[in-house]
Design a protein around this motif. Sequence first.
Motif, PDB file in Angstrom:
ATOM      1  N   GLY A 143       0.905  -1.157   0.023  1.00  0.00           N
ATOM      2  CA  GLY A 143       0.070   0.144  -0.147  1.00  0.00           C
ATOM      3  C   GLY A 143       0.836   1.193  -0.025  1.00  0.00           C
ATOM      4  N   GLY A 144       2.078   0.978   0.161  1.00  0.00           N
ATOM      5  CA  GLY A 144       2.816   2.421  -0.145  1.00  0.00           C
ATOM      6  C   GLY A 144       3.034   2.948  -1.206  1.00  0.00           C
ATOM      7  N   GLY A 145       3.605   4.382  -1.468  1.00  0.00           N
ATOM      8  CA  GLY A 145       3.613   4.770  -2.756  1.00  0.00           C
ATOM      9  C   GLY A 145       3.884   6.431  -2.339  1.00  0.00           C
ATOM     10  N   LEU A 146       3.729   6.984  -3.520  1.00  0.00           N
ATOM     11  CA  LEU A 146       4.067   8.511  -3.376  1.00  0.00           C
ATOM     12  C   LEU A 146       2.977   9.277  -3.575  1.00  0.00           C
ATOM     13  N   VAL A 147       2.903  10.259  -2.282  1.00  0.00           N
ATOM     14  CA  VAL A 147       1.548  11.078  -2.398  1.00  0.00           C
ATOM     15  C   VAL A 147       1.998  12.303  -1.929  1.00  0.00           C
ATOM     16  N   GLN A 148       1.061  13.444  -2.239  1.00  0.00           N
ATOM     17  CA  GLN A 148       1.416  14.782  -1.771  1.00  0.00           C
ATOM     18  C   GLN A 148       1.333  14.953  -0.505  1.00  0.00           C
ATOM     19  N   ALA A 149       1.760  15.944   0.101  1.00  0.00           N
ATOM     20  CA  ALA A 149       1.498  16.556   1.643  1.00  0.00           C
ATOM     21  C   ALA A 149      -0.222  16.607   1.702  1.00  0.00           C
ATOM     22  N   GLY A 150      -0.656  16.178   2.628  1.00  0.00           N
ATOM     23  CA  GLY A 150      -2.011  16.532   2.796  1.00  0.00           C
ATOM     24  C   GLY A 150      -2.918  15.278   2.405  1.00  0.00           C
ATOM     25  N   GLY A 151      -2.260  14.331   1.608  1.00  0.00           N
ATOM     26  CA  GLY A 151      -2.855  13.213   1.011  1.00  0.00           C
ATOM     27  C   GLY A 151      -3.066  11.925   2.062  1.00  0.00           C
ATOM     28  N   SER A 152      -3.587  11.003   1.406  1.00  0.00           N
ATOM     29  CA  SER A 152      -3.817   9.776   2.385  1.00  0.00           C
ATOM     30  C   SER A 152      -3.460   8.586   1.656  1.00  0.00           C
ATOM     31  N   LEU A 153      -3.223   7.538   2.489  1.00  0.00           N
ATOM     32  CA  LEU A 153      -2.673   6.235   1.956  1.00  0.00           C
ATOM     33  C   LEU A 153      -3.146   5.185   3.018  1.00  0.00           C
ATOM     34  N   ARG A 154      -3.513   4.076   2.535  1.00  0.00           N
ATOM     35  CA  ARG A 154      -3.843   2.978   3.519  1.00  0.00           C
ATOM     36  C   ARG A 154      -2.938   1.790   3.370  1.00  0.00           C
ATOM     37  N   LEU A 155      -2.175   1.490   4.280  1.00  0.00           N
ATOM     38  CA  LEU A 155      -1.242   0.215   4.240  1.00  0.00           C
ATOM     39  C   LEU A 155      -2.038  -0.963   4.583  1.00  0.00           C
ATOM     40  N   SER A 156      -1.650  -2.110   4.145  1.00  0.00           N
ATOM     41  CA  SER A 156      -2.339  -3.387   4.726  1.00  0.00           C
ATOM     42  C   SER A 156      -0.989  -4.039   5.041  1.00  0.00           C
ATOM     43  N   CYS A 157      -1.257  -5.044   5.895  1.00  0.00           N
ATOM     44  CA  CYS A 157      -0.435  -6.052   6.444  1.00  0.00           C
ATOM     45  C   CYS A 157      -1.189  -7.320   6.485  1.00  0.00           C
ATOM     46  N   ALA A 158      -0.825  -8.214   5.527  1.00  0.00           N
ATOM     47  CA  ALA A 158      -1.580  -9.555   5.413  1.00  0.00           C
ATOM     48  C   ALA A 158      -0.746 -10.524   6.060  1.00  0.00           C
ATOM     49  N   ALA A 159      -1.495 -11.391   6.676  1.00  0.00           N
ATOM     50  CA  ALA A 159      -0.720 -12.400   7.306  1.00  0.00           C
ATOM     51  C   ALA A 159      -1.043 -14.006   6.556  1.00  0.00           C
ATOM     52  N   SER A 160      -0.134 -14.812   6.898  1.00  0.00           N
ATOM     53  CA  SER A 160      -0.292 -16.055   6.254  1.00  0.00           C
ATOM     54  C   SER A 160      -0.892 -17.051   7.263  1.00  0.00           C
ATOM     55  N   GLU A 161      -0.980 -16.692   8.517  1.00  0.00           N
ATOM     56  CA  GLU A 161      -1.467 -17.638   9.511  1.00  0.00           C
ATOM     57  C   GLU A 161      -2.877 -17.530   9.878  1.00  0.00           C
ATOM     58  N   ARG A 162      -3.786 -18.691   9.843  1.00  0.00           N
ATOM     59  CA  ARG A 162      -5.260 -18.673   9.858  1.00  0.00           C
ATOM     60  C   ARG A 162      -5.448 -18.111  11.413  1.00  0.00           C
ATOM     61  N   THR A 163      -4.713 -18.243  12.454  1.00  0.00           N
ATOM     62  CA  THR A 163      -4.785 -17.924  13.702  1.00  0.00           C
ATOM     63  C   THR A 163      -4.206 -16.465  14.116  1.00  0.00           C
TER      64      THR A 163
END
Length: 123
Positions: free
Chosen positions: A7-27
Amino acid sequence: VQLQASGGGLVQAGGSLRLSCAASERTFSSYAVGWFRQAPGKEREFVAAISWSGGITDYADSVKGRFTISRDNAKNTVYLQMNSLKPEDTAVYYCAADHAVFGGRRDKGYDYWGQGTLVTVSS
């Protein structure tokens, strides 16, 4: 558990981003998760943390009121919504997990780390 940050990237000041952290573990719902970041030439620092249920959250003062950490345990994913981004938020962002109720602010409290995703905020 294996973690994949995205979810990273280049954005201008004042903008928004949403990072995701996906896990391999079912628990994954039994793991606390934290987000950390490391800017060039600086030490890694705590950003936000969430308990395994999502009921407890914590934020660094520098991001409080702008960033929101959340999780969807059905999708084995933790999110970091980043609003009102500033150039000083530029860094590689890492998610980390610990098989505990809550991991806290210390990076040594987390046993599992993702590879990092770069966030660049331009002025």
